[in-house]
Design a protein around this motif. Structure first.
Motif, PDB file in Angstrom:
ATOM      1  N   LEU A  96       0.848  -1.200   0.000  1.00 24.00           N
ATOM      2  CA  LEU A  96       0.000   0.000   0.000  1.00 24.00           C
ATOM      3  C   LEU A  96       0.878   1.242   0.000  1.00 24.00           C
ATOM      4  N   VAL A  97       0.685   2.094  -1.011  1.00 25.17           N
ATOM      5  CA  VAL A  97       1.344   3.402  -1.017  1.00 25.17           C
ATOM      6  C   VAL A  97       0.225   4.428  -0.843  1.00 25.17           C
ATOM      7  N   HIS A  98       0.278   5.133   0.259  1.00 23.51           N
ATOM      8  CA  HIS A  98      -0.750   6.138   0.538  1.00 23.51           C
ATOM      9  C   HIS A  98      -0.107   7.524   0.470  1.00 23.51           C
ATOM     10  N   ILE A  99      -0.771   8.454  -0.212  1.00 20.68           N
ATOM     11  CA  ILE A  99      -0.184   9.794  -0.379  1.00 20.68           C
ATOM     12  C   ILE A  99      -0.730  10.733   0.695  1.00 20.68           C
ATOM     13  N   SER A 100       0.193  11.422   1.350  1.00 22.11           N
ATOM     14  CA  SER A 100      -0.239  12.393   2.364  1.00 22.11           C
ATOM     15  C   SER A 100       0.342  13.777   2.080  1.00 22.11           C
ATOM     16  N   SER A 101       0.179  14.660   3.054  1.00 21.99           N
ATOM     17  CA  SER A 101       0.399  16.087   2.780  1.00 21.99           C
ATOM     18  C   SER A 101       1.278  16.775   3.817  1.00 21.99           C
ATOM     19  N   THR A 116       3.750  14.638   0.410  1.00 21.22           N
ATOM     20  CA  THR A 116       4.216  15.588  -0.598  1.00 21.22           C
ATOM     21  C   THR A 116       3.616  16.965  -0.364  1.00 21.22           C
ATOM     22  N   SER A 117       3.904  17.912  -1.261  1.00 24.93           N
ATOM     23  CA  SER A 117       3.373  19.265  -1.053  1.00 24.93           C
ATOM     24  C   SER A 117       3.136  19.978  -2.385  1.00 24.93           C
ATOM     25  N   TRP A 118       2.213  20.911  -2.375  1.00 25.46           N
ATOM     26  CA  TRP A 118       1.966  21.865  -3.470  1.00 25.46           C
ATOM     27  C   TRP A 118       1.971  21.164  -4.841  1.00 25.46           C
ATOM     28  N   LEU A 119       1.123  20.159  -4.948  1.00 26.80           N
ATOM     29  CA  LEU A 119       1.102  19.301  -6.134  1.00 26.80           C
ATOM     30  C   LEU A 119       0.431  20.018  -7.319  1.00 26.80           C
ATOM     31  N   TYR A 120       1.014  19.898  -8.492  1.00 27.84           N
ATOM     32  CA  TYR A 120       0.418  20.524  -9.676  1.00 27.84           C
ATOM     33  C   TYR A 120       0.735  19.658 -10.891  1.00 27.84           C
ATOM     34  N   SER A 121       0.040  19.960 -11.979  1.00 32.10           N
ATOM     35  CA  SER A 121       0.266  19.175 -13.194  1.00 32.10           C
ATOM     36  C   SER A 121      -0.210  19.976 -14.396  1.00 32.10           C
ATOM     37  N   ASN A 122       0.006  19.415 -15.578  1.00 26.01           N
ATOM     38  CA  ASN A 122      -0.541  20.006 -16.792  1.00 26.01           C
ATOM     39  C   ASN A 122      -1.943  19.474 -17.058  1.00 26.01           C
TER      40      ASN A 122
END
Ligand SMILES: NC(=O)c1ccc[n+]([C@@H]2O[C@H](COP(=O)([O-])OP(=O)(O)OC[C@H]3O[C@@H](n4cnc5c(N)ncnc54)[C@H](OP(=O)(O)O)[C@@H]3O)[C@@H](O)[C@H]2O)c1
Length: 289
Positions: A92-97, A145-151
């Motif tokens: 399990l890979v869980h994404i946090s902030s 992670t932090s301040w996530l963005y994408s195209n």
């Protein structure tokens, strides 16, 4: 045996779709993460080896009012997935902030520092992190992670570019510092974590740090360079207390990445380099998607 990504229409999930077309992508219509039976029946039939949970309630201001909804997805659903993964020996890979931290120091925050969230979103993500480790599973990890963005999708970068096209001046907060992180680099880091059987908590962001104001200036610079912006709005710094937002936000939430770098050889590129790549992708969006 398959890797399943939960939260298929989110911006991080979209990066996995392109990088890892062999993964299986599930949205809320495919599995009800609030229901253990639904998780059991859906995931068992897929012969799953790993779960990446990229679903989350991510509306930081709205969460101040929608407390139940934020906790449902950021805590209860995570607890369900963690229990299922542990019982079935699934990774399990869980994404946090970064928002699980108070953010009142000026030193990069280490992976195992004490949580002290200052808003509902952060509290719910903190509860979610704890839920991951409630059930013993040597293949469970939290990647913060932090301040996530994408195209892809709506995020700070795409919102800024849209506003810069239509406004004369934009005011952007200068007294909150963090690290912008591209979904592409985060997705690659998650893939390495899966390959190397990462467990426990770790931080991953792009390298360097800046304020939202400095981030906006760079977005403007690259927007002009790659002809996305003609007449771009001027950007002015503003203090966060002059900005009417419902949720408090940490003043400094730069994450220390030494663990993932030293133990797993995941060395992030500088956020400015990643931002340029994402802005270039915006100019050839149709081909990419
Ligand atoms: N965005 C940031 O700045 C930031 C910063 C730090 C950490 N993070 C973390 O990074 C991870 C990925 O964030 P992101 O920006 O990619 O998120 P996102 O674009 O907001 O996507 C989240 C996804 O969660 C799923 N979801 C929402 N409500 C749901 C429900 N009731 N049931 C099931 N699924 C539901 C949705 O997928 P479907 O509609 O396909 O079901 C949605 O697309 C999250 O854990 C987030 O907390 C984000």
């Amino acid at each position: 045996m398959k890797t399943v990504v939960i939260g298929k229409s989110g911006q991080l999930a979209k990066a996995f779709r392109i990088l890892n077309p062999d993964y299986i992508f599930l949205g809320r219509a495919d599995v009800n993460v609030f229901c253990r039976n639904s998780i059991d029946s859906t995931l068992k039939s897929l012969n799953v080896r790993n779960i990446i949970n990229s679903s989350a309630y991510t509306l930081v201001d709205k969460a101040e009012k929608e407390i139940e909804q934020a906790y449902a997805l950021n805590f209860l659903a995570v607890r369900n997935l963690a229990e299922f993964a542990a019982l079935n020996k699934i990774g399990l890979v869980h994404i946090s902030s970064d928002y699980v931290f108070r953010g009142d120091s000026v030193k990069p925050i280490k992976a195992y520092e004490r949580h002290q969230p200052i808003n509902v979103y952060g509290l719910s993500k903190s509860a979610g992190e704890n839920a991951v480790f409630r059930y013993p599973n040597e293949r469970a990890c939290v990647i913060r992670t932090s301040w996530l963005y994408s195209n892809m999708s709506t995020n700070f970068v795409t919102k800024m570019l849209a506003l810069m096209k239509t406004q004369q001046t934009l005011k952007v907060v200068e007294d909150q510092v963090g690290t912008p992180t591209s979904v592409w680099s985060l997705a690659r880091a998650c893939n390495i974590a899966l390959c190397k059987n990462l467990n426990g908590k770790t931080n991953f962001t792009d390298a360097g740090h800046c304020s939202w104001y400095e981030f906006a200036l760079k977005i403007r610079e690259f927007g002009i360079k790659y002809n996305i912006l003609g007449n771009a709005a001027e950007i002015e710094p503003i203090l966060s207390n002059k900005f009417n937002s419902l949720a408090k936000r940490p003043k400094y939430s730069v994450l220390d990445k030494s663990e993932i770098e030293n133990k797993f050889g995941v060395v992030p590129r500088h956020w400015k380099e990643e931002l340029e790549i994402v802005i270039k992708k915006l100019t050839k969006e149709d081909k990419e998607l």
